[in-house]
Write a protein that holds these residues in place. Structure first.
Motif, PDB file in Angstrom:
ATOM      1  N   GLY A 311      58.390  38.578  31.226  1.00  0.00           N
ATOM      2  CA  GLY A 311      58.780  37.955  32.501  1.00  0.00           C
ATOM      3  C   GLY A 311      57.916  37.021  33.063  1.00  0.00           C
ATOM      4  N   LEU A 312      56.614  37.673  32.794  1.00  0.00           N
ATOM      5  CA  LEU A 312      55.529  36.897  33.674  1.00  0.00           C
ATOM      6  C   LEU A 312      55.360  35.633  32.800  1.00  0.00           C
ATOM      7  N   LEU A 313      55.449  35.577  31.562  1.00  0.00           N
ATOM      8  CA  LEU A 313      55.363  34.503  30.714  1.00  0.00           C
ATOM      9  C   LEU A 313      56.390  33.450  30.875  1.00  0.00           C
ATOM     10  N   GLU A 314      57.509  34.136  31.023  1.00  0.00           N
ATOM     11  CA  GLU A 314      58.742  33.243  31.429  1.00  0.00           C
ATOM     12  C   GLU A 314      58.553  32.447  33.014  1.00  0.00           C
ATOM     13  N   GLY A 315      57.794  33.175  33.774  1.00  0.00           N
ATOM     14  CA  GLY A 315      57.564  32.755  35.173  1.00  0.00           C
ATOM     15  C   GLY A 315      56.454  31.767  35.122  1.00  0.00           C
ATOM     16  N   MET A 316      55.909  31.489  33.958  1.00  0.00           N
ATOM     17  CA  MET A 316      54.879  30.606  33.809  1.00  0.00           C
ATOM     18  C   MET A 316      53.544  31.109  34.623  1.00  0.00           C
ATOM     19  N   VAL A 317      53.272  32.302  34.985  1.00  0.00           N
ATOM     20  CA  VAL A 317      52.253  32.688  35.662  1.00  0.00           C
ATOM     21  C   VAL A 317      50.987  32.151  35.185  1.00  0.00           C
ATOM     22  N   GLU A 318      49.753  31.780  36.133  1.00  0.00           N
ATOM     23  CA  GLU A 318      48.536  31.325  35.880  1.00  0.00           C
ATOM     24  C   GLU A 318      47.685  32.154  34.914  1.00  0.00           C
ATOM     25  N   ASP A 319      47.061  31.704  33.833  1.00  0.00           N
ATOM     26  CA  ASP A 319      46.421  32.765  32.918  1.00  0.00           C
ATOM     27  C   ASP A 319      45.401  33.644  33.627  1.00  0.00           C
ATOM     28  N   SER A 320      44.767  32.953  34.864  1.00  0.00           N
ATOM     29  CA  SER A 320      43.860  33.794  35.431  1.00  0.00           C
ATOM     30  C   SER A 320      44.212  35.106  36.245  1.00  0.00           C
TER      31      SER A 320
END
Length: 925
Positions: A311-320
């Motif tokens: 889900g975090l990847l789908e939400g394109m969350v910042e790598d930081s």
């Protein structure tokens, strides 16, 4: 009369155990469809198989048993059908805790062995509450005991599911549901308890893509869900923002941009910042908004309410922050997000905010909105007939005030999520062809399954695209591909699904059994308000759908039982009243009578042990009165059934007749409180305080001409009263009744008393009212002059009306006996002019001679104290009656009682003032 005698003191424990065994062994509670009486049936709200009897059960079951015993004695064909509920989540939790203590888990056992373990637990511990119900004296037909997971009910559940599916009323779809991350199952809306808590409101800046210096400010209590936002909504009529509709904003902490949409349903012009984030996968209102605007759904949390890496990847969350958020529970994720927003300057402000937090009704874990494929009942087509059944009076809800609650909820009802992700329950009869659904089902491999047992990281996933086959039995082959390799849906049905069928499944449906034909629809449902929507509404819907008729005619809703201060009972507060404890201490009859006496419509019961103790005293009063009767009912005497024409005999029969009429009328109206009040008032205040006292001189004189007839009346009225009392206090009434002459084996099957026209004696009633007023004046005068109870004194009595004076002359001997004095026959004109204290009220004048040695000053002091108390109480009552708030809220009968008491105080005040003048004159002389 060779009946057994009564022990000196009443021992409830011995009596209760003995009689309940007799009743059940002899089958007095057993129902038969061939019984000639008009059917009367109640199905018991099935308590959880995990439960033990609490005071709410005791109230609910006592009221049902009163109705059942009363109707049985009326000659109705009575069935009270008992049973227990399998209580899916609760029971599974109990057994899982046992396994945990043994170092095992349900996964380590596997589904089949785990279910076997639950059945083992049920066999050893599942009858606890049944045995406790028997202690309460419940007259259920125990031969018909049912369980929601027994074979017959399971067949009914299967049949209902299949038929509803075939009618297009059950479907599987991906919807946002309430999810308990502790129980790992879906919950329906009414299985979520809302608790008011102090939360935090975070104001977050969403910069415009084409003007990063400008931002929309969005307020949320859940900043961690921002990572799954797929739009920001503004009101299309809001002049501040309507020009921005169609533009885009950047989601903080991500590389995503999302649209600004206009939504007049989601956004309130007069509330908040005017901009609302839309997170379709994590908020119910947002889900609906997402449907309206065709927005994607990004699921951020897994089944354990931890941040899901996918889900975090789908939400394109910042790598930081991606790594630090992965697999973090909600609260920790929130802290990380808030810190990151602060660091980047996206957090505008933070403020305290009161909010309602949803929690699982079982384990109290915070519930998460969770996007998941689930099974639903399409409820509107079922709700409409259920609404009509109440509106047109086929079902009566009592008290009537709850009808609007029912109708309001039903008119706004949502589809019912019926699937639960647990193992204990009715497994959904849905199968999936593995070959046809190869891309829609993900099963853990044997290695992954072992890992699941250890870590819970992999579970069976049946996606929304899987195509189920609904059947009563496992399909032989797939109609599409011809294969025979099937996977059964692992979900079970909501416990309330099987409970919704209770009124007809317990009677043998889908078979057309004699029980079903005789006892359906049932007559009455007695239940608490807390399950009006969980259970009652659903029974109505299912009954109408599958039986074509309502499941019951009357729904009586009783209040909640609270402690003496009106607080909810809880173990943590230490204010729980254990019914088993008070039954042991005060007797079952005392508890039952107390609960019934407090069952006033619309008002919670404020229960204190002192109330139960008071009704233990009532039981003792009944016992001692019966012993008194036995002292004077000689076994060898052949009582004459000649009419007892004495004043006490005529009066007590008339009062008993009135009590019969009142109790029956109040039971018909479900006014258990008024029925018990009538019983108590009659027996304690009329039978014992007056009647037994009035007949003592007759009973104590072996040659008295009225002796035999009086003893007959004493015996008959006691026997009738015991039958009148029996539904409320079954044990003591049976024990005493057995010692009186009777026909039949048990009071349980005797006829319930009905009013007798020839018992109604208005002349005797009027005579008693005059007698009671006169005695009241005598007692007031004796108290003022401080005469000891045993001191015989001269009493003068007169009435301003000749007819009333003539009546007083006929009961002179009773006045002398009760007033403890010598009645003077002098006319009032010849009464002594001194040394006589006169009291006047309602035309009656009573005079008491002031004997030598009476301290007149102390008599005056007592009188002045009584006047002060009368004035104080009059002011209190007058103040309440002049309070608009009190008059608007108090029941009419309470207001009428207050007015009657105020009038009585006014009358007493005038009498006492006159007496004060007389005493002052005597002191002056």
């Amino acid at each position: 009369m060779n009946a057994p005698q009564l022990e000196k003191t009443y021992d409830p424990k011995a009596v209760e155990a003995r009689w309940y065994e007799v009743w059940t062994k002899r089958g007095y509670f057993h129902a038969s469809p061939t019984h000639p009486g008009q059917p009367y049936s109640i199905v018991i709200p099935p308590p959880n198989v995990t439960g033990s009897l609490h005071v709410g059960h005791a109230l609910n079951h006592s009221l049902q048993d009163i109705l059942i015993r009363w109707r049985r004695m009326q000659g109705r064909n009575v069935l009270w059908l008992p049973g227990t509920d399998h209580a899916g989540i609760a029971t599974q939790n109990v057994v899982e805790r046992q396994l945990m203590a043994e170092g095992a888990t349900r996964e380590s056992l596997g589904r089949e062995r785990f279910i076997e373990r639950v059945w083992q637990w049920k066999a050893t511990s599942g009858n606890t509450i049944i045995n406790q119900q028997k202690q309460l004296g419940e007259s259920c037909d125990w031969d018909r005991l049912r369980f929601t997971m027994d074979e017959g009910l399971s067949k009914a559940v299967l049949e209902v599911f299949v038929r509803l599916y075939e009618d297009g009323l059950i479907y599987r779809g991906e919807r946002l549901i309430n999810w308990c991350p502790r129980c790992l199952t879906a919950l329906s809306d009414i299985e979520v308890e809302h608790e008011d808590v102090k939360g935090t409101l975070y104001h977050i800046r969403y910069p415009l893509v084409d003007d990063p210096q400008t931002a929309l400010i969005v307020a949320t209590t859940r900043p961690e869900t921002m990572l799954g936002d797929t739009a920001v909504a503004v009101h299309p009529d809001d002049p501040r923002y309507r020009h921005l509709i169609g533009k885009k904003v950047r989601v903080p902490l991500t590389s995503r941009v999302i649209p600004i949409v206009g939504d007049s349903i989601l956004v309130d012009l007069d509330f908040g910042t005017g901009a609302v984030k839309i997170t379709p996968a994590h908020d119910f209102n947002d889900f609906e908004a997402g449907e309206r605007h065709g927005l994607p759904r990004i699921t951020l949390f897994d089944q354990d309410a931890k941040m899901d890496p996918a889900g975090l990847l789908e939400g394109m969350v910042e790598d930081s922050i991606l790594q630090s958020l992965t697999m973090k529970p909600v609260q920790k994720a929130r802290a990380i997000v808030v810190e990151a927003l602060t660091d980047r300057g996206n957090l505008e402000k933070v403020e305290d905010h009161k909010m309602a937090l949803g929690k699982c009704y079982r384990c109290k874990t915070v519930v998460e909105p969770y996007l998941s494929p689930q099974w639903f009942v399409k409820i509107k087509p079922l709700a409409e007939p259920a609404i009509k059944a109440v509106e047109d009076g086929r079902i009566r809800i009592i008290p009537e005030g709850w009808t609007n609650n029912y109708l309001g909820w039903m008119r706004d009802i949502k589809d019912w999520c019926i699937s639960r992700q647990i193992w204990w329950g009715h497994q959904i009869p849905a199968w999936y062809c593995r070959q046809c659904n190869a891309g829609a089902i993900f099963e853990p491999t044997s290695t992954e399954a072992q890992g699941e047992k250890e870590t819970g990281t992999r579970r069976l996933v049946i996606t929304k695209n899987a195509r189920p086959i609904i059947a009563r039995n496992v399909p032989a082959k797939c109609d599409t591909c011809g294969g025979g390799n099937f996977l059964r849906d692992p979900d079970v049905l909501d416990t309330w699904f099987s409970s919704a069928l209770w009124p007809f499944s317990t009677l043998g449906w889908p078979e057309q059994t004699p029980d079903l034909k005789t006892y359906y629809p049932t007559s009455t449902l007695v239940t608490g308000l807390d399950i009006l929507f969980f259970w009652v509404a659903r029974m109505i819907m299912m009954g109408l759908k599958f039986m074509g008729d309502v499941p019951f005619r009357d729904v009586y809703i009783h209040a909640l039982v609270r402690d003496a201060e009106g607080q909810k009972m809880s173990k943590s507060k230490g204010n729980v009243i254990d019914p088993l404890h008070v039954m042991e201490q005060f007797g079952t009859d005392a508890l039952r009578f107390t609960l019934a006496s407090m069952a006033s419509p619309g008002r919670d019961l404020k229960l204190a042990e002192e109330r139960i103790e008071g009704n233990r005293n009532f039981a003792n009063k009944i016992w001692n009165a019966a012993r008194f009767a036995h002292m004077h009912l000689t076994p060898t005497e052949e009582l004459h059934h000649s009419a007892d024409r004495s004043f006490p005999g005529l009066w007590i029969r008339s009062r008993l007749n009135d009590a019969i009429q009142t109790v029956t009328m109040e039971l018909e109206a479900y006014r258990f409180d008024r029925a018990t009040s009538a019983l108590y008032q009659f027996f304690w205040h009329e039978y014992c305080d007056w009647y037994l006292e009035l007949i003592k001189p007759i009973l104590q004189d072996p040659l008295h001409a009225a002796g035999s007839a009086t003893r007959q009346t004493l015996q008959d009225t006691l026997e009738v009263f015991l039958r009148l009392l029996h539904p409320f206090m079954p044990f003591i009434s049976e024990e005493i009744w057995q010692t009186l002459p009777h026909k039949g084996e048990t009071i349980v099957t005797q006829s319930y008393p009905v009013p007798q026209a020839h018992w109604h004696e208005p002349t005797a009633e009027n005579t008693f009212r005059l007698f009671e007023q006169t005695v009241g004046l005598v007692r007031t005068a004796r108290a003022l002059l401080n005469y000891p109870p045993g001191q015989e004194i001269s009493i003068f009595v007169a009435h301003e009306e000749l007819a009333a004076s003539a009546v007083l002359a006929t009961i002179e001997q009773h006045l002398a006996h009760i007033g403890r004095g010598r009645i003077s026959r002098l006319p009032i004109s010849e009464w002594p002019t001194s040394n006589v204290l006169r009291l006047v009220a309602d035309g009656i004048t009573v005079g008491l001679s002031v004997e030598h040695g009476v301290d007149l000053q102390k008599a005056l002091d007592r009188l002045l104290k009584q006047i002060a108390e009368t004035d104080k109480e009059s002011r209190r009552l007058d103040g309440k009656l002049n309070s608009a708030d009190f008059v608007s809220k108090a029941p009419p009968e309470v207001i009428a009682d207050h007015r009657d008491r105020l009038r009585a105080f006014s009358r007493d005040r005038a009498m006492l003032t006159n007496s004060e003048q007389q005493l002052r004159a005597m002191l002056g002389a």
